[in-house]
Scaffold this motif. Structure first.
Motif, PDB file in Angstrom:
ATOM      1  N   GLU A  49       0.821  -1.210   0.000  1.00 29.84           N
ATOM      2  CA  GLU A  49       0.000   0.000   0.000  1.00 29.84           C
ATOM      3  C   GLU A  49       0.856   1.261   0.000  1.00 29.84           C
ATOM      4  OE1 GLU A  49      -3.626   2.268   2.367  1.00 29.84           O
ATOM      5  OE2 GLU A  49      -2.877   0.377   3.184  1.00 29.84           O
ATOM      6  N   ILE A  50       0.323   2.312  -0.648  1.00 30.28           N
ATOM      7  CA  ILE A  50       0.989   3.608  -0.743  1.00 30.28           C
ATOM      8  C   ILE A  50       0.153   4.654  -0.026  1.00 30.28           C
ATOM      9  CG2 ILE A  50       1.901   5.363  -2.305  1.00 30.28           C
ATOM     10  CD1 ILE A  50       1.909   3.210  -4.510  1.00 30.28           C
ATOM     11  N   ALA A  51       0.820   5.550   0.709  1.00 32.87           N
ATOM     12  CA  ALA A  51       0.155   6.693   1.336  1.00 32.87           C
ATOM     13  C   ALA A  51       1.014   7.927   1.099  1.00 32.87           C
ATOM     14  CB  ALA A  51      -0.043   6.458   2.832  1.00 32.87           C
ATOM     15  N   LEU A  52       0.369   9.084   1.066  1.00 29.84           N
ATOM     16  CA  LEU A  52       1.068  10.333   0.801  1.00 29.84           C
ATOM     17  C   LEU A  52       1.123  11.199   2.044  1.00 29.84           C
ATOM     18  CD1 LEU A  52      -0.511  11.296  -2.641  1.00 29.84           C
ATOM     19  CD2 LEU A  52       1.540   9.931  -2.184  1.00 29.84           C
ATOM     20  N   GLY A  53       2.308  11.771   2.309  1.00 30.32           N
ATOM     21  CA  GLY A  53       2.470  12.699   3.411  1.00 30.32           C
ATOM     22  C   GLY A  53       2.109  14.112   2.994  1.00 30.32           C
ATOM     23  N   ALA A  54       1.985  15.004   3.960  1.00 31.53           N
ATOM     24  CA  ALA A  54       1.627  16.396   3.687  1.00 31.53           C
ATOM     25  C   ALA A  54       2.743  17.147   2.984  1.00 31.53           C
ATOM     26  CB  ALA A  54       1.261  17.094   4.992  1.00 31.53           C
ATOM     27  N   LYS A  55       3.983  16.682   3.128  1.00 32.51           N
ATOM     28  CA  LYS A  55       5.129  17.361   2.544  1.00 32.51           C
ATOM     29  C   LYS A  55       5.670  16.630   1.317  1.00 32.51           C
ATOM     30  CE  LYS A  55       6.582  19.374   6.972  1.00 32.51           C
ATOM     31  NZ  LYS A  55       7.705  19.526   7.935  1.00 32.51           N
ATOM     32  N   GLY A  56       4.849  15.751   0.751  1.00 31.91           N
ATOM     33  CA  GLY A  56       5.244  15.070  -0.474  1.00 31.91           C
ATOM     34  C   GLY A  56       5.924  13.742  -0.296  1.00 31.91           C
ATOM     35  N   THR A  57       6.115  13.284   0.926  1.00 27.81           N
ATOM     36  CA  THR A  57       6.729  11.975   1.155  1.00 27.81           C
ATOM     37  C   THR A  57       5.782  10.871   0.691  1.00 27.81           C
ATOM     38  OG1 THR A  57       7.770  12.897   3.130  1.00 27.81           O
ATOM     39  CG2 THR A  57       7.878  10.511   2.848  1.00 27.81           C
ATOM     40  N   VAL A  58       6.336   9.877   0.026  1.00 27.27           N
ATOM     41  CA  VAL A  58       5.568   8.703  -0.382  1.00 27.27           C
ATOM     42  C   VAL A  58       5.911   7.565   0.573  1.00 27.27           C
ATOM     43  CG1 VAL A  58       5.203   6.991  -2.201  1.00 27.27           C
ATOM     44  CG2 VAL A  58       5.478   9.418  -2.796  1.00 27.27           C
ATOM     45  N   PHE A  59       4.915   7.101   1.306  1.00 26.27           N
ATOM     46  CA  PHE A  59       5.109   6.003   2.260  1.00 26.27           C
ATOM     47  C   PHE A  59       4.615   4.714   1.626  1.00 26.27           C
ATOM     48  CE2 PHE A  59       4.387   9.842   4.829  1.00 26.27           C
ATOM     49  CZ  PHE A  59       5.573   9.872   5.551  1.00 26.27           C
ATOM     50  N   VAL A  60       5.365   3.632   1.815  1.00 24.09           N
ATOM     51  CA  VAL A  60       5.014   2.345   1.226  1.00 24.09           C
ATOM     52  C   VAL A  60       5.168   1.245   2.272  1.00 24.09           C
ATOM     53  CG1 VAL A  60       5.398   0.746  -0.683  1.00 24.09           C
ATOM     54  CG2 VAL A  60       5.920   3.180  -0.986  1.00 24.09           C
ATOM     55  N   ASP A  73      11.361  12.552  -3.437  1.00 27.74           N
ATOM     56  CA  ASP A  73      11.840  13.051  -4.718  1.00 27.74           C
ATOM     57  C   ASP A  73      12.354  14.463  -4.483  1.00 27.74           C
ATOM     58  OD1 ASP A  73      12.247  13.935  -7.284  1.00 27.74           O
ATOM     59  OD2 ASP A  73      10.140  13.844  -7.888  1.00 27.74           O
ATOM     60  N   THR A  74      13.583  14.576  -3.995  1.00 28.48           N
ATOM     61  CA  THR A  74      14.107  15.888  -3.609  1.00 28.48           C
ATOM     62  C   THR A  74      14.417  16.771  -4.822  1.00 28.48           C
ATOM     63  OG1 THR A  74      16.393  15.083  -3.551  1.00 28.48           O
ATOM     64  CG2 THR A  74      15.110  14.911  -1.513  1.00 28.48           C
ATOM     65  N   LYS A  75      14.628  16.161  -5.982  1.00 28.44           N
ATOM     66  CA  LYS A  75      14.947  16.924  -7.192  1.00 28.44           C
ATOM     67  C   LYS A  75      13.704  17.294  -7.997  1.00 28.44           C
ATOM     68  CE  LYS A  75      19.442  14.603  -7.587  1.00 28.44           C
ATOM     69  NZ  LYS A  75      20.296  13.725  -8.444  1.00 28.44           N
ATOM     70  N   HIS A  76      12.563  16.760  -7.578  1.00 27.91           N
ATOM     71  CA  HIS A  76      11.290  17.023  -8.262  1.00 27.91           C
ATOM     72  C   HIS A  76      11.366  16.661  -9.749  1.00 27.91           C
ATOM     73  CE1 HIS A  76      10.003  19.022  -4.602  1.00 27.91           C
ATOM     74  NE2 HIS A  76      11.090  19.776  -4.651  1.00 27.91           N
TER      75      HIS A  76
END
Length: 366
Positions: A49-60, A73-76
């Motif tokens: 499962e994938i979840a998204l953080g408020a600051k753009g972090t992708v949790f898996v 994705d620090t380089k966007h």
């Protein structure tokens, strides 16, 4: 279309068939014209499962790896250049859900939480117990979890078997407060849902459900369901796919007494993660559609699933059911198995693959 860049038996078969993680073959995938797919990260073993953080972090979350990952994705540039392990040694931590800065993780009989996690990615806190009152059975004991519009954490309790009757103790969907209190049953007769989402606007809950095994290649079908009221019963173990009585447990029951699926997804496709697409990147015809990850069969003479599908709706009825991504399986050999789909704020969509140990990013550019 064009080319672009039972628990123990099922797990055993997956392990025996699994290639080394990172064996990604994007050239084998087919998507509709204008769609593109790229590797977001190939360093996520057992990605679920994938979840998204408020600051753009992708949790898996993961399954056999027992770990929870944070991708950034620090380089966007559409690629996760940092992959961190936030927790390890957990029991099948498939489910992840983010709320108010905290990451909630399912671990079979427990739900734990990592507090203020996006500010501590390099020094994650120790998991804090939310509840340990969930069943400990491992058969269908991995749990997809998500917060609903009501602020409650929704947690499924899968059947601890291929098919059995355990009353209202199993085969259901529950919800609780974020602190684990006030646990309530939401719906019954659900063999094992590993994907659900709320429709934008109406906030109605829709979910996938895996059909039982050992009735042959072509029945019963996996299901896409819609919840219309708390306490609704969707048939398991008495009735499957809305119109097939179980040969053992169906005696004395009628399928018309249970809620039928909105859509039959196909036998043994192993429908897992599903999300509504509300982004603007994909063509207008995808807006409001449901994306479904089909993990793929393990017990069928000819393989089925191994794809990501698009379900377009007309009101509460299905208008079409068409492929978005195919090619994870070819000539009866699979190199990938889609698990979850997660739209990003920019309108692209992430897809997790637990067999290749990867997360992909799907974009659209005519």
């Amino acid at each position: 279309m064009r080319f672009v860049s039972s628990l123990l038996p099922s797990i055993l078969l997956m392990l025996l068939a699994a290639p080394a993680f990172g064996a990604v073959h994007l050239d084998r995938l087919t998507l509709p014209k204008g769609f593109h797919i790229a590797v977001y990260s190939d360093q996520v073993p057992n990605a679920r499962e994938i979840a998204l953080g408020a600051k753009g972090t992708v949790f898996v979350g993961s399954m056999d790896a027992g770990k929870v990952y944070a991708l950034t994705d620090t380089k966007h540039d559409g690629h996760a250049d940092k992959v961190r392990v936030l927790a390890s040694g957990l029991e099948m931590p498939v489910g992840v859900a983010f709320r108010d800065g905290n990451l909630y993780i399912s671990a079979v009989s427990r739900i734990v939480v990592l507090r203020d996690i996006e500010n501590h990615l390099d020094d994650p806190p120790k998991p804090e117990l939310v509840t340990d009152k969930l069943p400990s059975e491992r058969h269908h004991g991995w749990r997809f979890i998500a917060f609903g519009p009501d602020g409650k954490l929704y947690v499924p309790i899968g059947a601890p078997c291929n098919v059995c009757d355990k009353g209202n103790a199993f085969a259901k969907l529950t919800r609780m407060n974020a602190d684990g209190s006030d646990a309530q049953d939401v719906a019954y007769g659900i063999r094992n849902t590993v994907g659900f989402d709320w429709r934008p606007g109406s906030h109605q809950l829709w979910f996938t459900d895996n059909g039982r095994d050992m009735l042959g290649d072509d029945i019963p079908s996996d299901e896409l369901n819609r919840l219309s009221r708390v306490g609704e019963h969707f048939g398991f173990p008495y009735c499957h796919e809305g119109d097939i009585l179980d040969p053992e447990f169906g005696k004395g029951h009628r399928c018309k007494d249970y809620t039928p699926p909105v859509l039959k997804l196909g036998a043994h496709v192993a429908s897992l993660g599903m999300r509504f697409y509300a982004g603007r990147m994909f063509p207008a015809g995808y807006r409001g559609a449901i994306l479904v990850a089909e993990h793929g069969s393990w017990n069928r003479t000819k393989k089925s699933g191994y794809r990501v599908m698009t379900v377009r709706l007309d009101g509460n009825k299905v208008a079409s059911y068409q492929p978005l991504i195919t090619g994870f399986e070819q000539d009866e050999k699979a190199w990938g198995r889609p698990v979850d789909v997660q739209p990003l704020p920019d309108g692209s969509v992430l897809v997790s693959d637990d067999l290749a140990g990867a997360v992909y990013r799907v974009t659209y550019q005519p």
